[in-house]
Design a protein around this motif. Structure first.
Motif, PDB file in Angstrom:
ATOM      1  N   MET B 329      24.123  -9.480 -33.570  1.00  0.00           N
ATOM      2  CA  MET B 329      25.582  -9.407 -33.757  1.00  0.00           C
ATOM      3  C   MET B 329      25.917  -8.031 -34.314  1.00  0.00           C
ATOM      4  O   MET B 329      25.278  -7.576 -35.257  1.00  0.00           O
ATOM      5  CB  MET B 329      26.035 -10.474 -34.755  1.00  0.00           C
ATOM      6  N   ARG B 331      27.758  -4.984 -36.338  1.00  0.00           N
ATOM      7  CA  ARG B 331      28.337  -4.883 -37.675  1.00  0.00           C
ATOM      8  C   ARG B 331      29.353  -3.769 -37.676  1.00  0.00           C
ATOM      9  O   ARG B 331      29.335  -2.892 -36.824  1.00  0.00           O
ATOM     10  CB  ARG B 331      27.237  -4.573 -38.686  1.00  0.00           C
ATOM     11  N   HIS B 332      30.188  -3.834 -38.680  1.00  0.00           N
ATOM     12  CA  HIS B 332      31.214  -2.805 -38.773  1.00  0.00           C
ATOM     13  C   HIS B 332      30.566  -1.435 -39.007  1.00  0.00           C
ATOM     14  O   HIS B 332      29.608  -1.309 -39.745  1.00  0.00           O
ATOM     15  CB  HIS B 332      32.157  -3.132 -39.924  1.00  0.00           C
ATOM     16  N   GLY B 485      30.249 -13.823 -30.177  1.00  0.00           N
ATOM     17  CA  GLY B 485      30.949 -14.914 -30.845  1.00  0.00           C
ATOM     18  C   GLY B 485      31.317 -14.614 -32.273  1.00  0.00           C
ATOM     19  O   GLY B 485      31.796 -15.476 -32.992  1.00  0.00           O
ATOM     20  N   LYS B 486      31.087 -13.371 -32.709  1.00  0.00           N
ATOM     21  CA  LYS B 486      31.328 -13.081 -34.119  1.00  0.00           C
ATOM     22  C   LYS B 486      32.817 -12.948 -34.439  1.00  0.00           C
ATOM     23  O   LYS B 486      33.328 -13.622 -35.318  1.00  0.00           O
ATOM     24  CB  LYS B 486      30.592 -11.811 -34.519  1.00  0.00           C
ATOM     25  N   CYS B 487      33.502 -12.094 -33.724  1.00  0.00           N
ATOM     26  CA  CYS B 487      34.880 -11.835 -34.153  1.00  0.00           C
ATOM     27  C   CYS B 487      35.898 -12.606 -33.303  1.00  0.00           C
ATOM     28  O   CYS B 487      35.691 -12.884 -32.134  1.00  0.00           O
ATOM     29  CB  CYS B 487      35.182 -10.345 -34.220  1.00  0.00           C
ATOM     30  N   THR B 488      36.988 -12.932 -33.959  1.00  0.00           N
ATOM     31  CA  THR B 488      38.006 -13.810 -33.397  1.00  0.00           C
ATOM     32  C   THR B 488      38.536 -13.328 -32.045  1.00  0.00           C
ATOM     33  O   THR B 488      38.615 -14.091 -31.093  1.00  0.00           O
ATOM     34  CB  THR B 488      39.170 -13.905 -34.384  1.00  0.00           C
ATOM     35  N   PHE B 489      38.888 -12.042 -31.982  1.00  0.00           N
ATOM     36  CA  PHE B 489      39.535 -11.531 -30.768  1.00  0.00           C
ATOM     37  C   PHE B 489      38.637 -11.640 -29.553  1.00  0.00           C
ATOM     38  O   PHE B 489      39.064 -12.068 -28.484  1.00  0.00           O
ATOM     39  CB  PHE B 489      39.962 -10.078 -30.974  1.00  0.00           C
ATOM     40  N   ARG B 491      35.747 -13.452 -29.218  1.00  0.00           N
ATOM     41  CA  ARG B 491      35.266 -14.809 -28.945  1.00  0.00           C
ATOM     42  C   ARG B 491      36.343 -15.672 -28.286  1.00  0.00           C
ATOM     43  O   ARG B 491      36.103 -16.297 -27.248  1.00  0.00           O
ATOM     44  CB  ARG B 491      34.790 -15.464 -30.253  1.00  0.00           C
ATOM     45  N   THR B 526      42.637  -3.533 -29.712  1.00  0.00           N
ATOM     46  CA  THR B 526      42.747  -2.954 -31.054  1.00  0.00           C
ATOM     47  C   THR B 526      42.038  -3.804 -32.092  1.00  0.00           C
ATOM     48  O   THR B 526      41.523  -3.265 -33.067  1.00  0.00           O
ATOM     49  CB  THR B 526      44.225  -2.851 -31.522  1.00  0.00           C
ATOM     50  N   GLY B 527      42.008  -5.102 -31.907  1.00  0.00           N
ATOM     51  CA  GLY B 527      41.550  -5.964 -32.977  1.00  0.00           C
ATOM     52  C   GLY B 527      40.064  -6.237 -33.037  1.00  0.00           C
ATOM     53  O   GLY B 527      39.557  -6.636 -34.078  1.00  0.00           O
ATOM     54  N   SER B 528      39.346  -6.026 -31.939  1.00  0.00           N
ATOM     55  CA  SER B 528      37.943  -6.447 -31.903  1.00  0.00           C
ATOM     56  C   SER B 528      37.053  -5.592 -32.786  1.00  0.00           C
ATOM     57  O   SER B 528      37.368  -4.450 -33.104  1.00  0.00           O
ATOM     58  CB  SER B 528      37.419  -6.412 -30.477  1.00  0.00           C
ATOM     59  N   LEU B 529      35.923  -6.185 -33.126  1.00  0.00           N
ATOM     60  CA  LEU B 529      34.994  -5.528 -34.053  1.00  0.00           C
ATOM     61  C   LEU B 529      34.180  -4.432 -33.375  1.00  0.00           C
ATOM     62  O   LEU B 529      34.018  -3.348 -33.904  1.00  0.00           O
ATOM     63  CB  LEU B 529      34.061  -6.593 -34.651  1.00  0.00           C
TER      64      LEU B 529
END
Lengths: 214, 650
Positions: B329, B331-332, B485-489, B491, B526-529
Motif C-alpha cells: 500500500m 504511503r504519503h 483499497g487504502k484511500c477513499t477516493f 477505492r 485531486t483527492g487520491s493518495l
C-alpha cells in the motif's frame, strides 16, 4: 519551540513537530478526520477527509501529513476543501449501511459527526448505494466485524499491531473489495488477541464490537 | 578512487575484455553460417522454441554445420518469430526473416544454407546495405528508430556476459569507477535524463538528493514491476540485455554511495527473473559485481526481488512496503524514498529504461544525449505499440517525434483500411487522444498538456470500430481492481466511475451521469493518495473531453456509434442481399439464433442472439448481407415462420 499559525484568520500557537491537523484540533478548530492517530510517525492519510488549503500550495492537502511551520497561513473551509471533503464523505456513505438506530455507535459515530459538520445528508442522492454481501463477520472468537459499516481507516490494524507486535486484524483483498479481516483464524491459542478491546475503542464508527458472550 | 586503484581496475577489466573479444572473434570467424533467433518471451510465445528445434533438426538431417545464436527481442512483434541468417559463403549479407515457422526454418536450412538460395519471397530485408537485396533500413520501421537503450537488444545473447562485454558492455562502468561520484552525477544531470517510469523526474537530481544524505547504508532499486496491460518494454529489455540494466545500477550505486541494490521484477515475468538472476551470477563470478568490483574498493550486492503482481507496487512507496513484507500500500510522500526508503534507508528507485539509459549517456557524454530528443525531454522514448496498428511492437524513437510519424510512418498505420480514431498513451491511467493530437510531439510535457501522459511506454492505437465509452470502462475496470483499497477516493470513487460507465455501455445511463463522471473524476484526481488514484480517471476525463458525442449517444439515444457495445447493437440480414438457400451464417451461429424465412432467406431471432458477430464473418463477401445497427430497435422486423416449419426443415 512555540510556533504561531494563522488558521481561518485566527492566530493559534502550537509546538514544533506537531502535525497541522493536531495543532488545529488542540486549538478547537475542527477538521473532519477518520484515520488520524496522534503520535504516529507516518500518518496513514487514507481517509482523505482532513484537507486544508495552505498559502503557497496550489491544491488542498491532508493536514495530517503536514508538519507545522511558523507563520503558516491555513484555511480549513474553502470551497475546494469542502468539495473534496463532501465527496469523500458521500463516497464513504455510498458503501455504508445507514441503519443508525440499530447500530451501537449511534450518536457516538464520527460519520454522523462529520455529516452534520459538512451538512451532508446520511443518504446521498446522487450516488448509488453498493453494500457488501456479508453483513456481519462473526468468525473471530472475541470480535464481530461489520464490513458495511467499516470506513477502512485502518486504526484497528495499527493499534492492534502496536499492542501485540503483530496484527490480528489486517487488510484483505483489493480495490473495492478491500476489507478488514482476520483471515478466519478461529483458534484462540494461535491468535495474539487478548480481547483487550483496543480495536473496538479505536473504531470511529460501529464496525467492530466485542462479542456479548466474551 | 586513487590512481593506483585505476590501474587495478583497467588491468582486471582488460583481461575480461580480451577473453570476451577472443570468444566473439571465434564465433564471428568460424567458417560456418550463423542463425540468430529472437528468444525473448514474445518470440517464444510466437513459437521461437519450435523454430529453434526445427533449425537444429534440419541441420542434422541435412548434415550442415551452423551456429545457432539465441538473442533477445528485436522489437518487431508483428514479425515474430524473427530470425537473422548470416551465411557469408553464399555471397549474401545477413538476412532478416520474419514469421519463421518450423516449416520455413527447415526450408531455409535446406535451400539457403544447403543450396545458397535465400528464397527471395521470404526475405524481409538484409540487415546491412548491399547491392543484392533491399535492406531493412529502407523501411521506416527500421530507419526512423533511434536505438540507445535497445541498441544491443536482439544482437547479443542475454545469457552470455561475454557477448555484452564484447559489444562494449561494462566499459562505461570502468570509466565511471575512475571518476568521482560527483562527476558521474553531474554528467547524468547535464544529460537531462528524466525518469522513464512515467513521472519524468530528473534522474540526476534524484541521485544528487540521495548522495547528499549522510547515512551510510543506501539502496538502489531497479523498478521492473511493469504492470500496464499490453506493455512490455521493461520485460523485453531485461530479457534481451539484462547486463545494461545491471551496469546502470552499478553506476548509480557508485554515484550515490550505495552498496546494496535490488531488481524488483514481477514474478509473472519468469524469463526475465531467470535471465537477470543469471546475469548477476555471471557478473559476480567475473568480479564485475559483488565485493571489490574490478579490484576497486567499491562493493555492490544486487539481489532480485520478485513482486507478486500487484499493479500498485510499481508505485515506489508501495514497492518498498512490499519488499519490507507488508501489504503493498502506498504511503504519503514526503518523506520521499531518497530520504527514507526501504527499511528507512535512503533509496534510489529508477525504472529499467532509466537505468539502461545511463551507460550510453556516460559512454557518449551528456552533450551527445542532449542532442537527441527535445530541450526538456532529451533522449529517446520506448513505446510498446499495440492495438489496431500494422507493425506492432517495441519502438525506440527520439523524443519529439509526432504521434502521426510514430503511428503512420514507423508503425505502418491502421490495418484493414480502417480510419484512425484514438490513441491511448501512458498505460491504463493515460489519456485517450483523438486525431487532432496526431501532430503532438511525444515528450513528457506535451503529452501531459494534452491530458495524456508519457507513462511507462504503453500505447494502444484504436480504429473507428472502437467505442470510447467501452474503452474507458475497460481501463477503469483494471485500475479499480488494482486499487490497493487504502484511500477513499480511489477505492470507492473509481468503483462508482466503473459502475456508471458500465451502465452507459448497457444503455442504462441515468440523468446527469456525464456530469457526475466529470466531477467525480476531478475529485478523485485531486483527492487520491497516490499516483494510481490520481491518474485513474484520465481515460474517463480525456474520452469525455474528446469524444463527448459518443458519451451523449450512449446516455441519451442508447446508441453506440462505433457499434461495439453489445447491449446497444443488433444484427440482421439485408434480405435484398441475402442469398436464397445459403446457410453460411446459420451453421456458424453458436446459439441457433439464425432462422430461415419463408422464402429461404435468413433472419435473426433477437431474443436468442448473443451478438458474437460470427455471422458477419461467415457471410460470403459477394453477398455481404449482415448488417449491424445501433440502437437495436432499428432492426427491421423479419417474420419468423412458425416453429414446426423449422422442425420439418431439419
Amino acid at each position: 519551540m512555540m510556533l504561531k499559525l494563522l488558521v481561518d484568520n485566527q492566530e493559534i500557537e502550537t509546538r514544533e513537530g506537531k502535525t497541522l491537523l493536531q495543532a488545529c484540533l488542540d486549538n478547537q478548530i475542527y477538521i473532519p478526520n477518520l484515520c488520524y492517530l496522534e503520535n504516529v510517525e507516518r500518518p496513514s492519510a487514507s481517509c482523505r477527509m482532513c484537507f486544508v488549503e495552505i498559502e503557497g500550495i496550489k491544491q488542498p492537502v491532508p493536514s495530517c501529513t503536514v508538519q507545522v511551520r511558523d507563520e503558516m497561513v491555513v484555511k480549513t473551509d474553502t470551497p475546494g476543501v469542502r468539495q473534496l471533503q463532501r465527496t469523500a464523505l458521500r463516497l464513504l456513505l455510498s458503501v455504508h449501511d445507514v441503519d443508525c438506530k440499530n447500530c451501537h455507535a449511534n450518536k457516538n459515530c464520527e460519520l454522523q459527526n462529520i455529516a452534520k459538520f459538512l451538512k451532508v445528508g446520511l443518504k446521498p442522492k446522487r450516488l448509488e448505494r453498493y453494500l457488501k454481501e456479508t453483513q456481519i463477520d462473526e468468525t473471530h472468537p472475541f470480535l464481530n466485524h461489520y464490513p458495511n459499516r467499516c470506513v477502512l481507516c485502518g486504526k484497528c490494524v495499527h493499534i492492534c499491531r502496536g499492542k501485540h507486535g503483530q496484527s490480528v486484524l489486517t487488510f484483505a483483498k483489493r480495490g473495492f473489495d478491500t476489507v478488514i479481516s482476520t483471515y478466519s483464524v478461529t483458534d484462540v491459542s494461535s491468535l495474539a488477541c487478548s480481547d483487550c478491546g483496543s480495536c473496538v475503542k479505536a473504531c470511529p464508527v460501529g464496525a467492530l464490537a466485542l462479542k456479548e458472550s466474551s | 578512487m586513487s590512481p593506483d586503484n585505476h590501474k587495478n581496475i583497467d588491468l582486471k577489466f582488460n583481461t575480461i575484455r580480451k577473453e570476451a573479444e577472443k570468444r566473439r572473434a571465434a564465433f564471428r570467424d568460424a567458417p560456418v553460417p550463423k542463425i540468430h533467433i529472437g528468444m525473448a518471451t514474445c518470440g517464444i510465445a510466437s513459437g521461437a522454441l519450435e523454430t529453434k528445434k526445427a533449425f537444429e533438426e534440419a541441420l542434422v538431417e541435412n548434415n550442415i554445420e551452423a551456429r545457432i545464436h539465441t538473442v533477445g527481442c528485436f522489437g518487431h512483434c508483428y514479425a515474430e518469430p524473427v530470425v537473422i541468417i548470416d551465411h557469408p559463403d553464399s555471397g549474401f549479407p545477413p538476412i532478416f526473416y520474419h514469421e519463421v515457422t518450423p516449416g520455413k526454418a527447415k526450408m531455409l536450412v535446406k535451400l539457403f544454407l544447403g543450396d545458397g538460395d535465400p528464397r527471395f519471397e521470404h526475405i524481409y530485408g538484409a540487415t546491412e546495405e548491399n547491392e543484392l537485396i533491399p535492406s531493412v533500413t529502407d523501411f521506416s520501421r527500421f530507419n526512423q528508430e533511434k536505438r540507445i537503450v535497445m541498441e544491443k537488444c536482439g544482437r547479443i545473447d542475454p545469457e552470455d556476459i561475454y557477448d555484452y562485454i564484447a559489444a562494449g558492455g561494462y566499459s562505461t562502468l570502468v570509466r565511471a569507477l575512475k571518476l568521482d561520484p560527483e562527476e558521474v552525477i553531474k554528467e547524468v544531470e547535464h544529460s537531462g535524463l528524466r525518469g522513464r517510469g512515467g513521472a519524468g523526474f530528473p534522474t540526476g537530481r534524484k541521485w544528487k538528493l540521495a548522495k547528499s544524505v549522510i547515512e551510510q547504508d543506501k539502496i538502489v532499486i531497479c523498478n521492473a514491476d511493469e504492470g500496464d496491460p499490453g506493455a512490455y518494454m521493461d520485460r523485453t529489455i531485461l530479457e534481451s540485455n539484462p547486463h545494461q540494466v545491471l551496469e546502470g545500477m552499478a553506476i548509480c550505486a557508485y554515484a550515490v554511495g550505495a552498496q546494496q541494490a535490488m531488481v524488483y521484477v514481477r514474478s509473472e515475468y519468469p524469463l526475465a527473473v531467470k535471465l537477470v538472476t543469471n546475469a548477476i551470477q555471471q557478473a559476480e563470478k567475473l568480479g564485475i559485481l559483488g565485493k571489490g568490483i574490478l579490484d576497486s574498493t567499491f562493493d555492490l550486492k544486487i539481489d532480485v526481488f520478485q513482486g507478486s503482481g500487484a499493479f500498485v507496487c510499481g508505485e515506489e512507496t508501495a514497492l518498498i512496503r512490499s519488499i519490507e513484507g507488508y501489504r503493498g500500500m502506498p504511503r504519503h510522500r514526503p518523506p520521499y524514498p531518497v530520504q527514507k526508503g526501504l527499511w528507512d534507508k535512503p533509496t534510489v528507485i529508477n525504472n529499467v529504461k532509466t537505468l539502461a539509459s545511463v551507460p550510453p549517456i556516460l559512454n557518449h557524454g551528456a552533450t551527445w544525449y542532449r542532442g537527441i530528443g527535445t530541450q526538456n525531454s532529451p533522449g529517446t522514448a520506448i513505446f510498446s505499440i499495440v492495438g489496431n496498428v500494422v507493425h506492432a511492437g517495441l519502438v525506440e524513437i527520439p523524443m519529439g517525434v509526432s504521434l502521426r510519424t510514430l503511428i503512420f510512418d514507423i508503425c505502418g498505420g491502421i490495418p484493414n483500411n480502417k480510419k484512425f480514431k484514438a490513441v491511448q498513451i501512458g498505460g491504463p491511467s493515460g489519456g485517450c487522444l483523438n486525431e487532432d493530437f496526431l501532430d503532438t510531439p511525444i515528450d513528457f510535457d506535451s503529452l501531459t498538456k494534452a491530458g495524456a501522459m508519457m507513462g511507462s511506454g504503453g500505447m494502444v492505437v484504436m480504429d473507428e470500430d472502437t467505442c470510447m465509452v467501452e474503452v474507458a470502462r475497460y481501463f477503469l475496470d483494471f485500475t479499480q481492481k488494482e486499487s490497493c483499497g487504502k484511500c477513499t477516493f480511489c477505492r470507492i470513487g473509481t468503483y462508482h466511475l466503473l459502475k456508471i460507465l458500465r451502465r452507459l455501455t448497457k444503455g442504462e445511463g441515468l440523468e446527469g451521469d456525464l456530469e457526475l463522471l466529470e466531477t467525480l473524476s476531478q475529485d478523485i484526481q485531486t483527492g487520491s493518495l497516490c499516483g494510481l488514484g490520481k491518474t485513474a480517471p484520465n481515460p474517463v476525463l480525456t474520452s469525455l473531453k474528446y469524444f463527448r458525442n459518443e458519451y451523449e449517444a450512449h446516455a441519451k439515444e442508447k446508441r453506440c456509434p462505433a457499434l461495439m457495445c453489445r447491449a446497444l447493437t443488433a444484427f440482421y440480414f439485408d434480405l435484398e442481399l441475402c442469398a436464397r438457400g445459403c446457410d453460411a451464417c446459420a451453421t456458424c451461429c453458436p446459439v441457433d439464433a439464425v432462422f430461415t424465412t419463408s422464402n429461404r432467406k435468413k433472419g435473426v431471432d433477437q431474443e436468442l442472439c448473443v451478438k458474437c458477430g460470427e455471422c458477419l464473418v461467415a457471410c460470403p463477401p459477394e453477398y455481404d448481407a449482415v448488417r449491424k445497427v445501433s440502437p437495436p430497435h432499428l432492426v427491421p422486423y423479419i417474420e419468423k415462420p412458425p416453429e414446426k416449419n423449422k422442425k420439418d426443415h431439419k
